[in-house]
Design a protein around this motif. Structure first.
Motif, PDB file in Angstrom:
ATOM      1  N   ILE A   1      -1.156   0.139 -12.892  1.00 50.86           N
ATOM      2  CA  ILE A   1      -0.822  -0.998 -12.030  1.00 50.86           C
ATOM      3  C   ILE A   1      -1.535  -2.214 -12.593  1.00 50.86           C
ATOM      4  O   ILE A   1      -2.767  -2.205 -12.732  1.00 50.86           O
ATOM      5  N   ASN A   2      -0.773  -3.235 -12.939  1.00 55.29           N
ATOM      6  CA  ASN A   2      -1.328  -4.508 -13.406  1.00 55.29           C
ATOM      7  C   ASN A   2      -1.232  -5.515 -12.269  1.00 55.29           C
ATOM      8  O   ASN A   2      -0.133  -5.927 -11.890  1.00 55.29           O
ATOM      9  N   TRP A   3      -2.386  -5.846 -11.708  1.00 60.03           N
ATOM     10  CA  TRP A   3      -2.454  -6.807 -10.605  1.00 60.03           C
ATOM     11  C   TRP A   3      -2.697  -8.175 -11.233  1.00 60.03           C
ATOM     12  O   TRP A   3      -3.808  -8.491 -11.656  1.00 60.03           O
ATOM     13  N   CYS A   4      -1.647  -8.982 -11.311  1.00 63.29           N
ATOM     14  CA  CYS A   4      -1.736 -10.291 -11.946  1.00 63.29           C
ATOM     15  C   CYS A   4      -2.030 -11.352 -10.885  1.00 63.29           C
ATOM     16  O   CYS A   4      -1.386 -11.377  -9.836  1.00 63.29           O
ATOM     17  N   HIS A   5      -3.001 -12.192 -11.164  1.00 61.01           N
ATOM     18  CA  HIS A   5      -3.350 -13.277 -10.244  1.00 61.01           C
ATOM     19  C   HIS A   5      -3.707 -14.502 -11.067  1.00 61.01           C
ATOM     20  O   HIS A   5      -4.194 -14.388 -12.190  1.00 61.01           O
ATOM     21  N   GLU A   6      -3.421 -15.659 -10.513  1.00 62.00           N
ATOM     22  CA  GLU A   6      -3.776 -16.882 -11.217  1.00 62.00           C
ATOM     23  C   GLU A   6      -5.296 -16.984 -11.298  1.00 62.00           C
ATOM     24  O   GLU A   6      -6.009 -16.589 -10.372  1.00 62.00           O
ATOM     25  N   GLU A   7      -5.782 -17.504 -12.416  1.00 62.39           N
ATOM     26  CA  GLU A   7      -7.214 -17.489 -12.692  1.00 62.39           C
ATOM     27  C   GLU A   7      -8.055 -18.179 -11.628  1.00 62.39           C
ATOM     28  O   GLU A   7      -9.202 -17.808 -11.418  1.00 62.39           O
ATOM     29  N   ASN A   8      -7.487 -19.132 -10.909  1.00 65.12           N
ATOM     30  CA  ASN A   8      -8.259 -19.837  -9.875  1.00 65.12           C
ATOM     31  C   ASN A   8      -8.009 -19.295  -8.471  1.00 65.12           C
ATOM     32  O   ASN A   8      -8.481 -19.861  -7.497  1.00 65.12           O
ATOM     33  N   ASP A   9      -7.286 -18.195  -8.364  1.00 66.12           N
ATOM     34  CA  ASP A   9      -6.949 -17.637  -7.048  1.00 66.12           C
ATOM     35  C   ASP A   9      -7.867 -16.455  -6.722  1.00 66.12           C
ATOM     36  O   ASP A   9      -7.535 -15.301  -6.939  1.00 66.12           O
ATOM     37  N   GLU A  10      -9.020 -16.793  -6.193  1.00 73.18           N
ATOM     38  CA  GLU A  10     -10.015 -15.765  -5.870  1.00 73.18           C
ATOM     39  C   GLU A  10      -9.533 -14.813  -4.777  1.00 73.18           C
ATOM     40  O   GLU A  10      -9.845 -13.625  -4.793  1.00 73.18           O
ATOM     41  N   SER A  11      -8.761 -15.329  -3.830  1.00 74.28           N
ATOM     42  CA  SER A  11      -8.271 -14.480  -2.736  1.00 74.28           C
ATOM     43  C   SER A  11      -7.386 -13.362  -3.265  1.00 74.28           C
ATOM     44  O   SER A  11      -7.533 -12.203  -2.875  1.00 74.28           O
ATOM     45  N   MET A  12      -6.465 -13.688  -4.160  1.00 76.77           N
ATOM     46  CA  MET A  12      -5.578 -12.664  -4.713  1.00 76.77           C
ATOM     47  C   MET A  12      -6.365 -11.684  -5.576  1.00 76.77           C
ATOM     48  O   MET A  12      -6.090 -10.484  -5.577  1.00 76.77           O
TER      49      MET A  12
ATOM     50  N   LEU B   1      -7.297   3.651  -4.771  1.00 73.82           N
ATOM     51  CA  LEU B   1      -6.514   4.367  -5.770  1.00 73.82           C
ATOM     52  C   LEU B   1      -7.444   5.028  -6.779  1.00 73.82           C
ATOM     53  O   LEU B   1      -8.218   4.355  -7.442  1.00 73.82           O
ATOM     54  N   ARG B   2      -7.352   6.341  -6.883  1.00 74.14           N
ATOM     55  CA  ARG B   2      -8.263   7.088  -7.755  1.00 74.14           C
ATOM     56  C   ARG B   2      -7.613   7.564  -9.043  1.00 74.14           C
ATOM     57  O   ARG B   2      -8.294   7.817 -10.018  1.00 74.14           O
ATOM     58  N   HIS B   3      -6.304   7.735  -9.036  1.00 76.55           N
ATOM     59  CA  HIS B   3      -5.636   8.381 -10.169  1.00 76.55           C
ATOM     60  C   HIS B   3      -4.835   7.422 -11.036  1.00 76.55           C
ATOM     61  O   HIS B   3      -4.490   7.770 -12.153  1.00 76.55           O
ATOM     62  N   VAL B   4      -4.536   6.243 -10.536  1.00 73.35           N
ATOM     63  CA  VAL B   4      -3.815   5.264 -11.355  1.00 73.35           C
ATOM     64  C   VAL B   4      -4.820   4.429 -12.143  1.00 73.35           C
ATOM     65  O   VAL B   4      -5.972   4.281 -11.738  1.00 73.35           O
TER      66      VAL B   4
ATOM     67  N   MET C   1       0.839  -1.204   0.000  1.00 77.54           N
ATOM     68  CA  MET C   1       0.000   0.000   0.000  1.00 77.54           C
ATOM     69  C   MET C   1       0.868   1.246   0.000  1.00 77.54           C
ATOM     70  O   MET C   1       0.543   2.227  -0.685  1.00 77.54           O
ATOM     71  N   ASN C   2       1.974   1.232   0.723  1.00 79.24           N
ATOM     72  CA  ASN C   2       2.897   2.372   0.691  1.00 79.24           C
ATOM     73  C   ASN C   2       3.431   2.603  -0.721  1.00 79.24           C
ATOM     74  O   ASN C   2       3.516   3.748  -1.179  1.00 79.24           O
ATOM     75  N   LEU C   3       3.807   1.524  -1.405  1.00 79.10           N
ATOM     76  CA  LEU C   3       4.271   1.651  -2.790  1.00 79.10           C
ATOM     77  C   LEU C   3       3.173   2.232  -3.674  1.00 79.10           C
ATOM     78  O   LEU C   3       3.411   3.149  -4.466  1.00 79.10           O
ATOM     79  N   PHE C   4       1.965   1.694  -3.520  1.00 79.74           N
ATOM     80  CA  PHE C   4       0.850   2.161  -4.348  1.00 79.74           C
ATOM     81  C   PHE C   4       0.529   3.627  -4.064  1.00 79.74           C
ATOM     82  O   PHE C   4       0.168   4.379  -4.970  1.00 79.74           O
TER      83      PHE C   4
ATOM     84  N   GLU D   1      -8.802  -6.183  -5.889  1.00 85.33           N
ATOM     85  CA  GLU D   1      -9.978  -5.309  -5.901  1.00 85.33           C
ATOM     86  C   GLU D   1      -9.955  -4.370  -4.698  1.00 85.33           C
ATOM     87  O   GLU D   1     -10.262  -3.181  -4.820  1.00 85.33           O
ATOM     88  N   ASP D   2      -9.581  -4.897  -3.538  1.00 87.57           N
ATOM     89  CA  ASP D   2      -9.518  -4.071  -2.326  1.00 87.57           C
ATOM     90  C   ASP D   2      -8.495  -2.939  -2.485  1.00 87.57           C
ATOM     91  O   ASP D   2      -8.781  -1.790  -2.140  1.00 87.57           O
ATOM     92  N   PHE D   3      -7.315  -3.266  -2.982  1.00 88.46           N
ATOM     93  CA  PHE D   3      -6.293  -2.234  -3.190  1.00 88.46           C
ATOM     94  C   PHE D   3      -6.786  -1.188  -4.188  1.00 88.46           C
ATOM     95  O   PHE D   3      -6.583   0.008  -3.997  1.00 88.46           O
TER      96      PHE D   3
END
Length: 132
Positions: free
Chosen positions: A94-105, A116-119, A76-79, A110-112
């Motif tokens: 910011i490209n948040w890459c997650h494995e297709e079956n990893d709902e938690s990631m 963020l409003r400007h990125v 979050m500090n980086l973001f 989505e939470d992060f």
């Protein structure tokens, strides 16, 4: 500014920040014993680079398979640093890459993104085993 490259270990992510190209990347897993010691140099390098004049686009690829709550705070500090740059007019993706079956990631991404409003924040499905 020189690039920042830190190889991944079993507990720390790989850091590949190519400042000249405006391409930042984290890979692997992040649950270091001392989060401040690991991320301190990363924060310092990113702050110094963002303080330099420039308006070239920035792309941050977040490709972590797992991170703990202490690492989440560091992310979050980086973001927030990238958000400030975007708010000042620099294009940031910011490209948040997650494995297709990893709902938690996916949900963490989505939470992060909600803070963020400007990125430009993109959730990207990657086939299982496709993230380093």
């Amino acid at each position: 500014m020189d690039s920042l490259n830190i190889p991944a270990t079993g507990r720390t992510p790989g850091v590949a920040f190519d400042f000249a190209a405006g391409h930042l990347r984290l890979t692997g897993e992040s649950y270091p014993d001392d989060v401040a010691a690991f991320f301190g140099p990363v924060f310092t390098a990113l702050r110094a680079w963002l303080a330099e004049p420039g308006d070239d686009p920035i792309t941050f690829d977040m490709e972590l398979l797992y991170f703990n709550s202490s690492s989440a705070k560091a992310l979050m500090n980086l973001f927030q640093m990238l958000e400030a740059a975007a708010k000042a007019g620099r294009p940031v993706t910011i490209n948040w890459c997650h494995e297709e079956n990893d709902e938690s990631m996916r949900e963490l991404g989505e939470d992060f993104s909600e803070d963020l409003r400007h990125v430009a924040f993109s959730l990207r499905n990657v086939p299982a085993g496709g993230i380093e």
